[in-house]
Scaffold this motif. Structure first.
Motif, PDB file in Angstrom:
ATOM      1  N   ILE A   1       5.309  -8.540   7.542  1.00 43.82           N
ATOM      2  CA  ILE A   1       4.725  -7.214   7.357  1.00 43.82           C
ATOM      3  C   ILE A   1       5.845  -6.205   7.543  1.00 43.82           C
ATOM      4  CG2 ILE A   1       3.116  -5.536   8.395  1.00 43.82           C
ATOM      5  CD1 ILE A   1       1.604  -8.121   9.426  1.00 43.82           C
ATOM      6  N   SER A   2       5.871  -5.159   6.731  1.00 53.83           N
ATOM      7  CA  SER A   2       6.842  -4.109   7.018  1.00 53.83           C
ATOM      8  C   SER A   2       6.241  -2.746   6.722  1.00 53.83           C
ATOM      9  CB  SER A   2       8.152  -4.325   6.250  1.00 53.83           C
ATOM     10  OG  SER A   2       7.941  -4.243   4.866  1.00 53.83           O
ATOM     11  N   LEU A   3       6.885  -1.753   7.302  1.00 55.12           N
ATOM     12  CA  LEU A   3       6.427  -0.368   7.164  1.00 55.12           C
ATOM     13  C   LEU A   3       7.578   0.460   6.638  1.00 55.12           C
ATOM     14  CD1 LEU A   3       4.737   0.505  10.573  1.00 55.12           C
ATOM     15  CD2 LEU A   3       3.678   0.363   8.324  1.00 55.12           C
ATOM     16  N   GLY A   4       7.342   1.174   5.565  1.00 54.03           N
ATOM     17  CA  GLY A   4       8.374   2.097   5.072  1.00 54.03           C
ATOM     18  C   GLY A   4       8.081   3.484   5.629  1.00 54.03           C
ATOM     19  N   VAL A   5       8.996   4.010   6.414  1.00 55.76           N
ATOM     20  CA  VAL A   5       8.733   5.295   7.080  1.00 55.76           C
ATOM     21  C   VAL A   5       9.860   6.300   6.838  1.00 55.76           C
ATOM     22  CG1 VAL A   5       7.266   4.383   8.929  1.00 55.76           C
ATOM     23  CG2 VAL A   5       9.735   4.387   9.221  1.00 55.76           C
TER      24      VAL A   5
ATOM     25  N   GLU B   1       3.884  -2.960   3.595  1.00 59.33           N
ATOM     26  CA  GLU B   1       4.102  -4.133   2.744  1.00 59.33           C
ATOM     27  C   GLU B   1       3.645  -5.397   3.465  1.00 59.33           C
ATOM     28  OE1 GLU B   1       7.044  -2.277   3.460  1.00 59.33           O
ATOM     29  OE2 GLU B   1       7.135  -1.109   1.611  1.00 59.33           O
ATOM     30  N   ILE B   2       2.994  -6.275   2.731  1.00 55.51           N
ATOM     31  CA  ILE B   2       2.628  -7.579   3.291  1.00 55.51           C
ATOM     32  C   ILE B   2       3.170  -8.644   2.357  1.00 55.51           C
ATOM     33  CG2 ILE B   2       0.725  -9.095   3.984  1.00 55.51           C
ATOM     34  CD1 ILE B   2      -0.637  -5.949   3.800  1.00 55.51           C
ATOM     35  N   ASN B   3       4.093  -9.437   2.892  1.00 55.44           N
ATOM     36  CA  ASN B   3       4.625 -10.553   2.115  1.00 55.44           C
ATOM     37  C   ASN B   3       3.736 -11.752   2.381  1.00 55.44           C
ATOM     38  OD1 ASN B   3       6.062 -12.690   1.065  1.00 55.44           O
ATOM     39  ND2 ASN B   3       7.618 -12.690   2.683  1.00 55.44           N
TER      40      ASN B   3
ATOM     41  N   GLY C   1      13.442   4.433   6.224  1.00 51.00           N
ATOM     42  CA  GLY C   1      13.805   3.113   6.753  1.00 51.00           C
ATOM     43  C   GLY C   1      12.623   2.173   6.784  1.00 51.00           C
ATOM     44  N   HIS C   2      12.919   0.914   7.066  1.00 51.30           N
ATOM     45  CA  HIS C   2      11.874  -0.110   7.110  1.00 51.30           C
ATOM     46  C   HIS C   2      11.786  -0.755   8.473  1.00 51.30           C
ATOM     47  CE1 HIS C   2      10.917  -0.247   2.833  1.00 51.30           C
ATOM     48  NE2 HIS C   2       9.858  -0.883   3.262  1.00 51.30           N
ATOM     49  N   ALA C   3      10.592  -0.840   9.033  1.00 52.29           N
ATOM     50  CA  ALA C   3      10.369  -1.601  10.257  1.00 52.29           C
ATOM     51  C   ALA C   3       9.760  -2.928   9.826  1.00 52.29           C
ATOM     52  CB  ALA C   3       9.394  -0.854  11.153  1.00 52.29           C
TER      53      ALA C   3
ATOM     54  N   LEU D   1       0.875  -1.175   0.000  1.00 54.16           N
ATOM     55  CA  LEU D   1       0.000   0.000   0.000  1.00 54.16           C
ATOM     56  C   LEU D   1       0.908   1.219   0.000  1.00 54.16           C
ATOM     57  CD1 LEU D   1      -1.849  -2.306   1.279  1.00 54.16           C
ATOM     58  CD2 LEU D   1      -3.121  -0.456   2.326  1.00 54.16           C
ATOM     59  N   VAL D   2       0.780   2.046  -1.034  1.00 52.45           N
ATOM     60  CA  VAL D   2       1.588   3.264  -1.118  1.00 52.45           C
ATOM     61  C   VAL D   2       0.729   4.394  -0.577  1.00 52.45           C
ATOM     62  CG1 VAL D   2       2.868   4.792  -2.659  1.00 52.45           C
ATOM     63  CG2 VAL D   2       2.707   2.343  -3.189  1.00 52.45           C
ATOM     64  N   LEU D   3       1.161   5.010   0.534  1.00 53.62           N
ATOM     65  CA  LEU D   3       0.317   6.023   1.170  1.00 53.62           C
ATOM     66  C   LEU D   3       0.494   7.378   0.499  1.00 53.62           C
ATOM     67  CD1 LEU D   3       0.481   5.123   4.972  1.00 53.62           C
ATOM     68  CD2 LEU D   3      -0.842   4.104   3.143  1.00 53.62           C
ATOM     69  N   ARG D   4      -0.546   8.191   0.616  1.00 51.47           N
ATOM     70  CA  ARG D   4      -0.495   9.522   0.021  1.00 51.47           C
ATOM     71  C   ARG D   4       0.388  10.422   0.875  1.00 51.47           C
ATOM     72  NH1 ARG D   4      -4.291  10.025  -3.730  1.00 51.47           N
ATOM     73  NH2 ARG D   4      -6.076   8.640  -3.590  1.00 51.47           N
TER      74      ARG D   4
END
Ligand code: BG6
Length: 480
Positions: free
Chosen positions: A371-375, A362-364, A389-391, A342-345
């Motif tokens: 699951i990861s979060l690009g922040v 991201e959901i693999n 970075g990615h959590a 999911l690419v957030l606005r």
């Protein structure tokens, strides 16, 4: 009724010597047995055309379990729970199947004290579905049974409708389990909890926060050993209208009225499939064919079959209006992955103008999933510099987690009578309606692509401006 395990079950497996049964279905049954999830009393009746005899079948079963690492320590005991019937079962030629099922049922009823559940699992090509289904009805086997149909359940709207009419004539809808094994994947199931048990995610799950959703399933697999299947099917029918559409429905569904009720979940997944806009094949679909495909045995030298498809799908619900769902899958590509992004606005964030990249979720959904979060973060140091970075959360690190393979998970649901991760006839009809333009005269010609790459360049147009997020990801969550 709340789903529960029966105390005894007879599983009749059609196509028992085939590739699907040996690689997926039988190992999954024994995975459930090893996990203590099979009913205490069970029998497996294998049915296939080959005249093997009981020993021939147990040899095949043993090989399949060894290959998948599911061979049980008490093999002799387990082998004694199986029977085999050679010769095709059909409406006109039932052979010994009705007698054998009756015998095994009586035997189990005597040991377990209750009438066993009977499950018919059709691990056969779709062309065999009608005759077997008719046979079950005609020979008194349908009453009270559950029947599992493999994909594809129809290969066009017409063949789907024909099969559906026949199935409805023989079975009640609650007896029918249409498998799409992507819905059984741990990562796909995780989407449900992620959204509905976490405000952090649930609150972002709509067109106000999400700019686009990507469902990316590149495969490195060749199709050399299933060339004739691919010639008849192609990537779009094999993967898009089936697996990828179902993953989209899991991502896009609205909140079920009762989160714990399988029928409520099924209802919402169906409802969103009805919101899929028919594909605009001119602007929103790119087909590809890997170079060398036409040289494979069983492939026509001028074949126009697709081994790659990328599509932009629109989901016309209040939640998702205007958000493109961009789907991609193909054979012989650069890597194997199964990822929802999911690419957030970014527009509403005051620092967005200087942030390097949008936030992503991201959901693999391969393996145990992740699951990861690009922040966007401040890069540690003296300057007010932004970095990205990615959590990462690997789902198999979650306390108490013991992942099941997709087939094991879905067979467990069949045993319990939980249909929430299966497809319905209304949902499949809606999926075919959205897919139908790709079967018509405007279907684009497949563009050639180099094996080991990312498919035709033209497909990049569909994901502008962000590009395919998978190709930019340093680490896919759940991949160690
Ligand atoms: C099957 C398709 O249903 O799914 C294959 O027919 C595809 O073409 C496979 O490779 C992918 O499944 P999995 O379990 O490897 O994700």
């Amino acid at each position: 009724m709340t789903p529960h395990h029966p105390s005894s079950v007879v599983i009749v497996l059609f196509g028992a010597t085939g590739d699907l049964a040996c690689r997926m279905v039988m190992p999954a049954m024994f995975e459930l047995e090893a996990r203590g999830l099979m009913p205490e009393h069970w029998r497996l009746v294998g049915s296939a055309g080959d005249d093997l005899g009981a020993d021939g079948f147990t040899a095949i079963l043993r090989t399949s379990l060894e290959a998948s690492g599911a061979l049980p320590p008490d093999w002799d005991h387990v082998a004694a729970r199986t029977r085999y019937l050679g010769g095709f079962f059909s409406a006109d030629e039932p052979g010994d199947l009705p007698r054998v099922v009756a015998e095994v049922r009586d035997e189990l009823a005597a040991t377990s004290g209750s009438d066993p559940l009977v499950v018919f699992f059709l691990a056969v090509p779709p062309s065999a579905f009608p005759s077997i289904t008719m046979g079950l009805g005609r020979h008194g086997l349908a009453e009270g049974a559950r029947v599992v149909f493999e994909k594809p359940y129809g290969t066009s709207s017409d063949s789907f409708e024909e099969l559906d009419a026949l199935v409805k004539h023989t079975l009640r809808e609650d007896q029918v389990f249409r498998i799409d094994h992507f819905l059984g994947k741990e990562g796909v199931q995780a989407i449900y909890t992620l959204r509905f048990a976490n405000k952090l995610f649930g609150a972002q799950w709509d067109r106000h926060s999400v700019a686009q959703v990507q469902v990316d399933v590149p495969e490195t697999l060749n199709v050399a050993n299933r060339a004739s299947f691919y010639e008849a099917t192609g990537a779009a029918l094999d993967m898009l209208v089936t697996h990828l559409f179902q993953v989209v429905s899991q991502v896009a569904m609205d909140t079920p009225f009762d989160l714990a009720d399988p029928d409520s979940v099924l209802f919402e997944r169906d409802a969103v499939l009805h919101r899929f806009r028919p594909l605009d094949v001119e602007s929103d679909v790119v087909l590809g064919q890997f170079q060398g495909y036409r040289d494979l045995d069983g492939v026509h030298p001028d074949s126009e079959q697709d081994t790659f498809v990328a599509a932009r799908l629109w989901v016309d619900s209040d939640r998702w209006r205007g958000v493109p769902f961009i789907l991609r899958t193909g054979k012989m590509m650069a890597r194997k992955a199964q990822l929802v992004t999911l690419v957030l606005r970014p527009e509403d964030d005051p620092l967005s103008a200087i942030a390097a990249r949008p936030n992503t979720i991201e959901i693999n959904f391969s393996g145990a999933g992740g699951i990861s979060l690009g922040v966007t973060v401040k890069a540690p140091g003296p300057d007010a510099r932004l970095s990205y970075g990615h959590a990462v959360l690997d789902l198999d690190d979650v306390p108490g987690g013991e992942p099941l393979s997709p087939y094991a998970s879905l067979i467990d649901d069949v045993l319990r009578g939980d249909r929430s991760l299966f497809t319905t006839e209304a949902g499949l009809r809606a999926a075919f309606r959205a897919f139908e333009p790709l079967l018509g005269p405007d279907r684009p010609r497949p563009l050639p692509y180099a094996p080991g790459g990312w498919g035709p360049e033209e497909a990049r147009r569909l994901v502008e401006p962000s590009g395919w997020m998978l190709e930019q990801l340093e680490r896919v969550p759940g991949e160690g």
